[in-house]
Each structure stands twice: as C-alpha cells, then as structure tokens.
Motif scaffolding. Sequence first.
Motif, PDB file in Angstrom:
ATOM      1  N   UNK A 205      -2.012   6.534   6.628  1.00 46.43           N
ATOM      2  CA  UNK A 205      -3.132   6.895   7.504  1.00 46.43           C
ATOM      3  C   UNK A 205      -4.416   6.209   7.038  1.00 46.43           C
ATOM      4  N   UNK A 206      -4.644   6.193   5.752  1.00 53.25           N
ATOM      5  CA  UNK A 206      -5.859   5.596   5.195  1.00 53.25           C
ATOM      6  C   UNK A 206      -5.953   4.111   5.542  1.00 53.25           C
ATOM      7  N   UNK A 207      -4.828   3.412   5.370  1.00 54.06           N
ATOM      8  CA  UNK A 207      -4.803   1.968   5.614  1.00 54.06           C
ATOM      9  C   UNK A 207      -4.458   1.618   7.066  1.00 54.06           C
ATOM     10  N   UNK A 208      -4.221   2.615   7.906  1.00 54.41           N
ATOM     11  CA  UNK A 208      -3.871   2.399   9.316  1.00 54.41           C
ATOM     12  C   UNK A 208      -2.648   1.500   9.438  1.00 54.41           C
ATOM     13  N   UNK A 209      -1.601   1.887   8.746  1.00 50.33           N
ATOM     14  CA  UNK A 209      -0.360   1.120   8.750  1.00 50.33           C
ATOM     15  C   UNK A 209       0.812   2.089   8.735  1.00 50.33           C
ATOM     16  N   UNK A 210       2.013   1.567   8.583  1.00 49.38           N
ATOM     17  CA  UNK A 210       3.211   2.407   8.570  1.00 49.38           C
ATOM     18  C   UNK A 210       3.709   2.596   7.137  1.00 49.38           C
ATOM     19  N   UNK A 211       4.471   3.643   6.957  1.00 47.73           N
ATOM     20  CA  UNK A 211       5.104   3.871   5.653  1.00 47.73           C
ATOM     21  C   UNK A 211       6.082   2.731   5.356  1.00 47.73           C
ATOM     22  N   UNK A 212       6.780   2.254   6.387  1.00 45.01           N
ATOM     23  CA  UNK A 212       7.704   1.129   6.179  1.00 45.01           C
ATOM     24  C   UNK A 212       6.975  -0.085   5.621  1.00 45.01           C
ATOM     25  N   UNK A 213       5.765  -0.346   6.098  1.00 42.62           N
ATOM     26  CA  UNK A 213       4.991  -1.469   5.575  1.00 42.62           C
ATOM     27  C   UNK A 213       4.614  -1.216   4.117  1.00 42.62           C
ATOM     28  N   UNK A 214       4.182   0.001   3.814  1.00 42.01           N
ATOM     29  CA  UNK A 214       3.812   0.328   2.433  1.00 42.01           C
ATOM     30  C   UNK A 214       4.993   0.158   1.483  1.00 42.01           C
ATOM     31  N   UNK A 215       6.188   0.490   1.971  1.00 40.21           N
ATOM     32  CA  UNK A 215       7.388   0.417   1.130  1.00 40.21           C
ATOM     33  C   UNK A 215       8.069  -0.944   1.188  1.00 40.21           C
ATOM     34  N   UNK A 216       7.410  -1.915   1.846  1.00 42.59           N
ATOM     35  CA  UNK A 216       7.923  -3.287   1.927  1.00 42.59           C
ATOM     36  C   UNK A 216       9.243  -3.372   2.686  1.00 42.59           C
ATOM     37  N   UNK A 217       9.412  -2.476   3.670  1.00 47.53           N
ATOM     38  CA  UNK A 217      10.611  -2.496   4.516  1.00 47.53           C
ATOM     39  C   UNK A 217      10.383  -3.321   5.772  1.00 47.53           C
TER      40      UNK A 217
END
Length: 72
Positions: free
Chosen positions: A51-63
Amino acid sequence: MRYERIRNLREDNDLSQQQLADYLNISQRTYSYYESGEHNMPLTILVQLADYYHTSIDYLLDRTDNPAPPAP
C-alpha cells in the motif's frame, strides 16, 4: 528469503529503515531483520508496504516485474 526489491524501493525513495519502521509501527531492528530475510515478514507488513509503495505484494516478492498495483 531476502527482500531485495523492498530494500531497493526503500533506497530509491531515499527512506531510512527507521522511517519505514515508524510507518509500520515496529522497531528499526525488526524492520532490518525482515528486509535482510533473517525473519519472515508477516503478511500484514507486506500488505502495508504494498500500500505504501502503491504496488502489489507479488512485485515486492519478486514474483512479477510489473509494479502496477492490482485492479480494484
């Protein structure tokens, strides 16, 4: 698991670990453990960071390489 993308996003946004720890209401040490992969990051923290970075969890986890957040 190392969270390279989370570290990179933090550095790209000129944020300190302390600033994100304050946002997440955790200690800097705990945040450091999460970022380095020494402790598993809870799902609630991943959601807050996405939410903070306005992205997806998949992106954060490099998926995925697509930083766009999921459609509502």
